[in-house]
Design a protein around this motif. Structure first.
Motif, PDB file in Angstrom:
ATOM      1  N   ARG A  99       9.915   0.785  -4.934  1.00  0.00           N
ATOM      2  CA  ARG A  99       8.758   1.094  -4.096  1.00  0.00           C
ATOM      3  C   ARG A  99       7.465   1.168  -4.912  1.00  0.00           C
ATOM      4  O   ARG A  99       7.494   1.445  -6.109  1.00  0.00           O
ATOM      5  CB  ARG A  99       8.976   2.417  -3.352  1.00  0.00           C
ATOM      6  N   LEU A 100       6.364   0.962  -4.222  1.00  0.00           N
ATOM      7  CA  LEU A 100       5.060   1.002  -4.867  1.00  0.00           C
ATOM      8  C   LEU A 100       4.770   2.369  -5.466  1.00  0.00           C
ATOM      9  O   LEU A 100       4.131   2.462  -6.525  1.00  0.00           O
ATOM     10  CB  LEU A 100       3.965   0.637  -3.848  1.00  0.00           C
ATOM     11  N   SER A 101       5.231   3.431  -4.824  1.00  0.00           N
ATOM     12  CA  SER A 101       4.965   4.769  -5.350  1.00  0.00           C
ATOM     13  C   SER A 101       5.513   4.932  -6.762  1.00  0.00           C
ATOM     14  O   SER A 101       4.916   5.615  -7.607  1.00  0.00           O
ATOM     15  CB  SER A 101       5.563   5.836  -4.431  1.00  0.00           C
ATOM     16  N   ARG A 130       0.852  -1.194   0.000  1.00  0.00           N
ATOM     17  CA  ARG A 130       0.000   0.000   0.000  1.00  0.00           C
ATOM     18  C   ARG A 130       0.885   1.240   0.000  1.00  0.00           C
ATOM     19  O   ARG A 130       2.012   1.230   0.501  1.00  0.00           O
ATOM     20  CB  ARG A 130      -0.935   0.021   1.213  1.00  0.00           C
ATOM     21  N   LEU A 131       0.353   2.312  -0.569  1.00  0.00           N
ATOM     22  CA  LEU A 131       1.089   3.568  -0.593  1.00  0.00           C
ATOM     23  C   LEU A 131       1.259   4.114   0.825  1.00  0.00           C
ATOM     24  O   LEU A 131       0.337   4.025   1.647  1.00  0.00           O
ATOM     25  CB  LEU A 131       0.354   4.598  -1.456  1.00  0.00           C
ATOM     26  N   GLU A 155       5.405   0.358   1.366  1.00  0.00           N
ATOM     27  CA  GLU A 155       5.607   0.468  -0.085  1.00  0.00           C
ATOM     28  C   GLU A 155       6.750  -0.391  -0.592  1.00  0.00           C
ATOM     29  O   GLU A 155       6.911  -0.552  -1.803  1.00  0.00           O
ATOM     30  CB  GLU A 155       5.930   1.918  -0.465  1.00  0.00           C
TER      31      GLU A 155
END
Length: 499
Positions: free
Chosen positions: A398-400, A287-288, A304
């Motif tokens: 990272r997810l971002s 999740r962010l 992330e």
């Protein structure tokens, strides 16, 4: 044809059991045979590759918050006696010290490659020593690490991706030998990276625990019931796991899209696969990061982390480099001789009360004598060691970044804004639609800025500038602080590699 002599000797591998270095020499077949008689032997070599990645020459320094961030202009030179730092910032790679730094980065990337190649040369013939899905996991991780390090060698020492040319660039090394490895073309190199990642994806898809269990389940506390009996397969977010392979493919395809826009389709495809990842309960795997994480002093946003390195002494390293009373890495935050404010333009004052990448204690002013006008970078200075939930890991993917890739690769204004809106809402950024008059240019400028703001200190700014072949940043966010020519993006390989 230029020949390339590549560092491929496996110098030392750290065994997790006895914590000693085990010398493995290419001519010492008996030693290698003994090492690779067991599943544990293969695991020890793989662990050694991860440990080597924490070298100060690569992801424990130079390719994270160190030299690569100076090359992007993210740090100021506060040591007037050090002439190498200004040379590095200006892209004067002929400086002797700068050459030595960059040579060491090149060599350590290929040493990690040598580590995993030693595994890949033996693993198929030793398949019988593995239990359950461990053969596929070990081989998949090794292939992915080989691709990861080769790709970063290409990003740093290869051509500007928008005009790669047809010449030879770098060797893609798949064997452990003293023989010379010849460089191959940019196109062949890219195919080799993707071939390793394709194979890694196939191997990990059905056996990686991260596809079944949550990150929390795979990171059990001392009182938690373990969900898997083999603790080597825990903590998958600090390994090259299945989703890290997908995320890396998204990053690679985005890089290749600079010269062939068709690659944006695949970049978006793999980024979306990571964003959509769920565990067995249907909850998102990643999740962010958001305000609650910042408030809890989880400044690297560990929720992330798709792939990270575990760094047990991160607190000490961060305090030494960035601490409020340190004269290490910092950025000026008041008007200097040219009247510009780098951080004030990167993080506008009007947004600082909401943007979680600045808000509160993410950046503070130093109290160090003579440096009180400089800002302390707090991303890696997290909650104290006394906290049971301290996260001592450095993010590599990272997810971002996946949300930024989705925004950048969207083929319509509406779909680009949809991804960007989700990103902004979590990061506390006031969302503004892309300019109708030229929404793609506006998107480009905003994405460059977000890559820098979001991944500051993580070694990605320079690669972003190189991918876009940036010469001057948009004047709206202080172009004076970064100027480049295409030559700045061509980092020379070690002399012995081209002689």
């Amino acid at each position: 044809m230029k020949k390339v002599f590549t560092m491929i000797m496996l110098v030392g591998i750290l065994s997790t059991g006895c914590k000693k270095f085990l010398d493995v020499k290419p001519h010492g077949e008996t030693t290698q045979d003994e090492l690779f008689k067991t599943q544990k032997g293969f695991r020890d070599v793989l662990t050694g590759a991860y440990i080597r990645m924490k070298s100060g020459n690569i992801y424990g320094g130079s390719l994270m918050w160190g030299n690569i961030e100076y090359m992007a202009g993210n740090w100021d030179n506060t040591n007037s006696a050090n002439t190498a730092i200004p040379a590095l910032i200006a892209g004067k790679y002929t400086d002797q010290t700068v050459r030595e730094w960059n040579d060491a980065t090149y060599q350590d990337l290929y040493k990690v490659i040598a580590d995993v190649n030693s595994i890949l040369e033996k693993i198929d013939e030793k398949k019988a020593v593995f239990s359950d899905g461990n053969y596929a996991i070990t081989k998949g991780e090794s292939l992915a690490l080989r691709a990861f390090c080769h790709f970063d060698a290409l990003r740093m020492f290869g051509p500007v991706p928008s005009s790669p040319g047809i010449g030879l660039v770098l060797p893609y090394v798949k064997t452990v030998t003293k023989d010379t490895h010849l460089p191959i073309s940019y196109q062949e190199f890219a195919k080799a990276v993707l071939a390793d990642l394709d194979q890694a994806e196939t191997l990990l898809k059905d056996v990686d625990p991260i596809r079944k269990y949550s990150i929390a389940q795979l990171n059990p506390g001392p009182l938690d019931q373990a969900v898997i009996s083999d603790n080597y397969l825990e903590y998958r977010q600090v390994r090259m796991n299945y989703y890290a392979v997908l995320a890396l493919k998204a990053r690679v395809y985005l890089w290749l899209a600079s010269s062939d826009a068709a690659n944006k389709v695949n970049a978006a495809k793999y980024a979306q696969m990571v964003v959509d990842a769920v565990n067995q309960t249907g909850k998102p795997t990643f999740r962010l990061g958001e305000e609650s994480d910042r408030a809890a002093q989880d400044y690297t946003m560990p929720s992330e982390h798709i792939m990270a390195l575990s760094v047990y002494n991160l607190e000490a390293i961060a305090n030494s480099l960035f601490g409020n009373n340190s004269g290490g890495l910092q950025r000026y935050d008041f008007a200097d001789q040219d009247g510009f404010y780098y951080l004030n333009n990167l993080f506008p004052v009007a947004e600082r009360t909401s943007d979680i990448r600045w808000k509160g204690q993410m950046w503070t002013y130093k109290s160090f004598t003579g440096l009180t006008s400089y800002a302390t970078f707090k991303k890696f200075i997290q909650k104290p060691a006394s906290s049971a939930s301290q996260t001592l890991q450095v993010p590599l993917i990272r997810l971002s970044e996946m949300y930024l890739i989705l925004t950048e690769c969207a083929d319509t204004k509406a779909s680009a804004e949809a991804s960007y809106l989700v990103f902004c809402s979590k990061k506390g950024i006031p969302f503004t639609a892309f300019n109708n008059a030229d929404w793609m240019t506006d998107r480009k400028n905003k994405m460059i800025r977000e890559y820098v703001r979001e991944l500051y200190g993580e070694g990605q700014s320079f690669f972003t500038y190189k991918r876009y072949n940036v010469t001057t940043l948009p004047a709206s966010w202080t172009s004076v602080y970064y100027n480049a020519t295409p030559a700045k993006y061509i980092v020379p390989k070690p002399d012995r590699e081209i002689n």
